[in-house]
Structures are given as structure tokens and as C-alpha cells.
Enzyme design. Structure first.
Site, PDB file in Angstrom:
ATOM      1  N   LYS A 113      39.134  38.574  38.480  1.00  0.00           N
ATOM      2  CA  LYS A 113      39.456  39.805  39.201  1.00  0.00           C
ATOM      3  C   LYS A 113      39.215  41.056  38.338  1.00  0.00           C
ATOM      4  O   LYS A 113      38.969  42.128  38.873  1.00  0.00           O
ATOM      5  CB  LYS A 113      40.885  39.757  39.726  1.00  0.00           C
ATOM      6  CG  LYS A 113      41.027  38.737  40.853  1.00  0.00           C
ATOM      7  CD  LYS A 113      42.359  38.784  41.536  1.00  0.00           C
ATOM      8  CE  LYS A 113      42.382  37.877  42.757  1.00  0.00           C
ATOM      9  NZ  LYS A 113      42.340  36.421  42.407  1.00  0.00           N
TER      10      LYS A 113
HETATM   11  C1  LIG Z   1      41.960  35.441  43.258  1.00  0.00           C
HETATM   12  C2  LIG Z   1      41.555  34.132  42.669  1.00  0.00           C
HETATM   13  C3  LIG Z   1      40.800  33.189  43.414  1.00  0.00           C
HETATM   14  C4  LIG Z   1      40.422  33.403  44.858  1.00  0.00           C
HETATM   15  O1  LIG Z   1      39.480  34.428  45.044  1.00  0.00           O
HETATM   16  P1  LIG Z   1      39.200  35.042  46.487  1.00  0.00           P
HETATM   17  O2  LIG Z   1      38.346  36.217  46.228  1.00  0.00           O
HETATM   18  O3  LIG Z   1      40.554  35.401  47.055  1.00  0.00           O
HETATM   19  O4  LIG Z   1      38.536  33.997  47.304  1.00  0.00           O
HETATM   20  C5  LIG Z   1      40.405  32.010  42.774  1.00  0.00           C
HETATM   21  N1  LIG Z   1      40.763  31.753  41.501  1.00  0.00           N
HETATM   22  C6  LIG Z   1      41.476  32.618  40.765  1.00  0.00           C
HETATM   23  C7  LIG Z   1      41.841  32.262  39.364  1.00  0.00           C
HETATM   24  C8  LIG Z   1      41.908  33.838  41.315  1.00  0.00           C
HETATM   25  O5  LIG Z   1      42.634  34.696  40.578  1.00  0.00           O
END
Ligand SMILES: *Cc1c(COP(=O)(O)O)cnc(C)c1O
Length: 471
Positions: A113
Site C-alpha cells: 500500500k
Molecule cells: C490491502 C492488502 C491486500 C489486498 O489488496 P486489495 O487492493 O484490497 O485487493 C493484500 N495483501 C496485503 C498485505 C494488503 O495489505
């Protein structure tokens, strides 16, 4: 470039107008009115670019209301080896023949993220300064989103963050990451309750339009188009590293929750990046896997949403999915509305199994899917450690398992690494009997002084706290 709403609102907006907004006024999600097409000459030129310049080239196609020199400076300031750990920013490494891991988790909070949130922080600061405005970001987190947002916004002018989290329910490492921030513009609010209580508070505060306007409340959730756009860049960067030339296809597997990450892959593919397959990897919360297998999209009730060992994928509905379905139904906003407003709003499901559009999900758009369980996750973590001396986090493990179910000879499969194992140490200990290594900068963070207030699960208490801290 103009942006439209998936639900057919007649207005068209520019990038900086939707940057600070959430949903479109009709409840839809913003999408560009067309996907810019990348020709082979452009792809050849891009293959040689460093990450920050590649980001600038891609963003420029979607952002025409920031002067190019400014946008270039924002990209250069965001994607640096100091922040992301390597010159490549998203280095790729081959795990076994044809299977690659793309490292997206070496940013400040050790989850992918950061890739988008770091850019968002710089875009927010730029745009707010230009408008002479302020923004108070209110969010709810059970881990990755909140810390990525705080590390992106810390010290930024014009922005405050009020981040609610369920008291005592995040991992000690995640808590320490957030609560050890001493920046004045970052406010951690531990709510006596569970994650749903935090989400309800955010909703209640946002629904109080008078309060929302007076205190300029905004969000940074995964439906934000700028976040999605930032993620498009690493599909190009991953593709260039996995292939020797632009006439070769590659596939991607993406651990998925709200469908934000993999939706960025869809956008890259729509732009003409030679992606053969996009594999959606889910955990036991398999809303998306069910759709891609059957054509039925059925959101889950809170009681049917499992708490799993890949918790960042524990979703009851996939908030970005509407973007893909819009393309799937040929950008027919009336049809989209009937699916998402009438059917989903009415019965909590829609069924495209008999619709010719559903066939296209795989054939035209390249989507496939798989689901993993806790046992799969542990087995994959052990296997990856044993055979490749590599530790993966539980979400990336879900991706690896799914990837192996959809390999095609001669087509590199790139698995997106969405977090580092240290963030989910308990599951690593369960699988391997020992803790994963911790990057030096996180040694001892649990012992640092904590900056957090505790509040009851009551929207009024949170509003009062925001009001007090906004002067
Ligand atoms: C947020 C997250 C996801 C999921 O991502 P999306 O964009 O919501 O599909 C998967 N793995 C981790 C470690 C995350 O922080």
C-alpha cells in the site's frame, strides 16, 4: 483526460477534482472516460526508464491539470531508493522456473500500500497548497491501510490524519508502527470495540454533512482513483523485468481483497500492456473467486466474513469490483446500475452466469482465480522456505499457491508480494517455529513511546476529538 462515474452521472471531472473525493455523487466510482493506448514504440521507450520516470510517463496520460514539471518532481520525490530500499524500487526475482516475486513491500510500512499511498501524500500536499485548503483524513484500519496512510501523510502541510483502530486487536508490530509516530498531524484513536465499530464511526461522521464540510473530512480508502493509478506503474515495471522484449506476454497473480491492486492490473492490460492472465488470489473470503468461477457475485454478511491468517484480504464485498464490472458490461451505466443498485442493493447478489459478458471475463479480460485456506498458507510458507530459502508473508503465500494453478508454458508468472513476513509474525511462527527477520529500522519499535488516545465506540466522541484538534 476526463473522469466519469460508473453509474452514469452526466458530469465529467478532471484529475485534481476527483483526487480529494471518494465516491462520485451518484455513488459510483470514477474511471477515465477511455484508457490511453500504448503503442509498441512507447513501450520500447518505457522499457529503459527508471521507475520514477516511468511513473511520470504513465501518470501524465491521466493527469493533465498539474503542470508536467511539477508532476515529474512529485514522482521523483516519491519513488526514491531511500524510501523504497532499492534502485529498482520494485525488484523482481525468480523463485523457480517461470515463477517470479515482484517486491512491492520495501516501503516505510512494509506492505504494497506504500506504493500508492506515498504518492498520494505528495499529491495531496501539492494540491492543498495550490488551493490554500486543508484536509482532515478520517479512516478506520485493522492494520496495513492505516499505517500506510500515516507514514504517507506524516509532516505533510495541510493534512491531518485521524485513524481509528480496534483497541488491542492489531498485531503488536502493526500497533507499534502506527502509535510510535510522534508527528503532530497524526492522531491515533484506539476504539473500544472491533473493526466494524471503527468503520461505523467513519460512516456516521461522514454522513453528518454539516460536520464533514465544517471540518473538511476526507478519506484515503482504496476506491481513490489516484491510488489505483499509482499501482498501474508497477505492472509495467514488473512486465519489463520479467520479459526480454515487448512481443512476449507475462501473467500476474495478485493477492486480492477489495480488488484495488488487481484492478490496476486490469487498467494496465486495457492500455495494451501484454498481460496474458490476471489471477485473482483470495483466502477463505472468496467472494471474488466465486464470481470468476460461477458468474455469481454474492456479498457476505458480517457473520459470514471469516477472520483469517491473511487478514488484509478479509472482505465481505470488494469495493473496487464495480470498476471492472463496468468494463465487463461494455461500459453500459444503466446495466451497471441495475446490477449494483437494484440487484446487489436488493438481494445482496447478482448473477451474470447466463450473460455472454461473463464469458468475456476470462476470454477478453484475462481473469482467472483461486482460493486458499489457512492450511494452504502454512504449507506454502514452509515449502517456499525449504526449497528457495525465502520467507513470504501469508498474503503472498496465497498468491504463490494460486499462481501455480494457472501457469502456462513459456509465459512468466509474476506474483505480487504484498507484505513482508515480519508484519504477520504469528503465522510465520506457526508455520516455521521461528520469527522472521526484522529490518534494522524496526528493531525494538514495540518499546518506543506511544501516541494514541482511547475513545469509546461512539461517533460523537470521535467528532469532539476531531473538533478539539483542528485549530
Ligand atoms: C490491502 C492488502 C491486500 C489486498 O489488496 P486489495 O487492493 O484490497 O485487493 C493484500 N495483501 C496485503 C498485505 C494488503 O495489505
Amino acid at each position: 483526460m476526463n473522469y466519469l462515474s460508473t453509474r452514469g452521472h452526466p458530469d465529467r471531472k478532471r484529475f485534481c477534482e476527483i483526487l480529494l473525493e471518494g465516491l462520485a455523487p451518484d455513488g459510483g466510482l470514477y474511471l477515465p472516460d477511455e484508457y490511453p493506448q500504448i503503442d509498441t514504440a512507447t513501450l520500447a521507450k518505457w522499457r529503459k526508464l527508471p521507475y520514477a520516470e516511468l511513473a511520470f510517463e504513465i501518470l501524465s496520460l491521466y493527469i493533465d491539470d498539474i503542470p508536467p514539471a511539477d508532476l515529474k518532481a512529485i514522482c521523483a520525490k516519491t519513488y526514491t531508493p531511500e524510501v523504497f530500499g532499492t534502485e529498482e524500487i520494485v525488484p523482481l526475482r525468480e523463485l523457480e522456473d517461470g515463477v517470479y516475486l515482484e517486491a512491492l513491500s520495501n516501503g516505510p510500512t512494509l506492505a504494497f500500500k506504500d506504493m500508492a499511498m506515498q504518492l498520494l501524500g505528495n499529491l495531496f500536499e501539492y494540491e492543498l497548497a495550490r488551493r490554500g485548503a486543508e484536509l482532515n483524513i478520517l479512516g478506520a484500519t485493522s492494520g496495513d491501510t492505516g499505517s500506510a496512510a500515516e507514514y504517507a501523510m506524516r509532516g505533510k502541510k495541510g493534512v491531518r490524519v485521524f485513524m481509528t483502530s480496534p483497541d488491542g486487536r492489531m498485531s503488536p508490530f502493526q500497533q507499534a508502527q502506527m502509535f510510535s509516530l510522534q508527528d503532530e498531524n497524526i492522531h491515533n484513536i484506539a476504539i473500544t470495540g472491533v473493526f466494524d465499530d471503527c468503520q461505523d464511526i467513519v460512516k456516521a461522521v461522514s454522513n453528518d454533512l454539516g460536520f464533514k464540510r465544517k471540518y473538511r473530512i476526507g478519506t484515503v480508502n482504496s476506491i481513490n482513483w489516484a491510488r489505483l493509478l499509482a499501482q498501474v506503474v508497477y505492472y509495467f515495471a514488473g512486465y519489463f523485468q520479467a520479459t526480454a522484449s515487448n512481443d512476449k506476454p507475462a501473467s500476474f497473480t495478485v493477492p486480492s481483497g477489495n480488488f484495488g491492486n488487481v484492478c490496476a492490473g486490469h487498467v494496465a492490460r486495457m492500455m495494451g500492456l501484454p498481460i496474458q492472465t490476471l489471477v485473482v488470489a483470495t483466502n477463505e473470503n472468496d467472494v471474488l473467486d466465486e464470481f470468476f468461477r460461477t458468474g455469481i457475485y454474492r456479498v457476505r454478511a458480517a457473520a459470514d466474513t471469516h477472520e483469517t491468517s491473511s487478514p488484509s484480504m478479509d472482505i465481505s464485498k470488494a469495493s473496487n469490483f464495480e470498476r471492472f464490472v463496468f468494463d465487463l458490461v461494455g461500459r453500459d451505466a444503466a446495466k451497471l446500475r441495475s446490477l449494483f443498485v437494484d440487484e446487489l442493493g436488493g438481494q445482496g447478489r447478482f448473477d451474470l452466469s447466463g450473460d455472454p459478458a461473463f464469458k468475456q471475463a476470462a476470454e477478453r479480460f484475462g481473469f482467472k482465480s483461486s482460493r486458499s485456506t489457512h492450511a494452504d498458507r502454512l504449507a506454502t510458507i514452509r515449502d517456499t522456505d525449504k526449497r528457495f530459502a525465502t520467507l513470504v508473508d501469508p498474503h503472498t503465500a496465497d498468491g504463490l499457491k494460486a499462481a501455480r494453478e494457472h501457469l502456462a508454458p513459456g509465459v512468466p508468472m509474476v506474483v505480487l508480494e504484498t507484505a513482508l513476513p515480519i508484519k504477520f509474525a504469528a503465522t510465520l511462527v506457526e508455520a516455521l517455529g521461528h520469527e522472521p527477520a526484522r529490518p534494522a529500522r524496526f528493531e525494538g519499535i514495540e518499546a518506543l513511546p506511544k501516541r494514541v488516545v482511547k475513545l469509546p465506540a461512539d461517533a460523537e466522541a470521535v467528532k469532539a476529538y476531531i473538533a478539539q484538534n483542528c485549530d
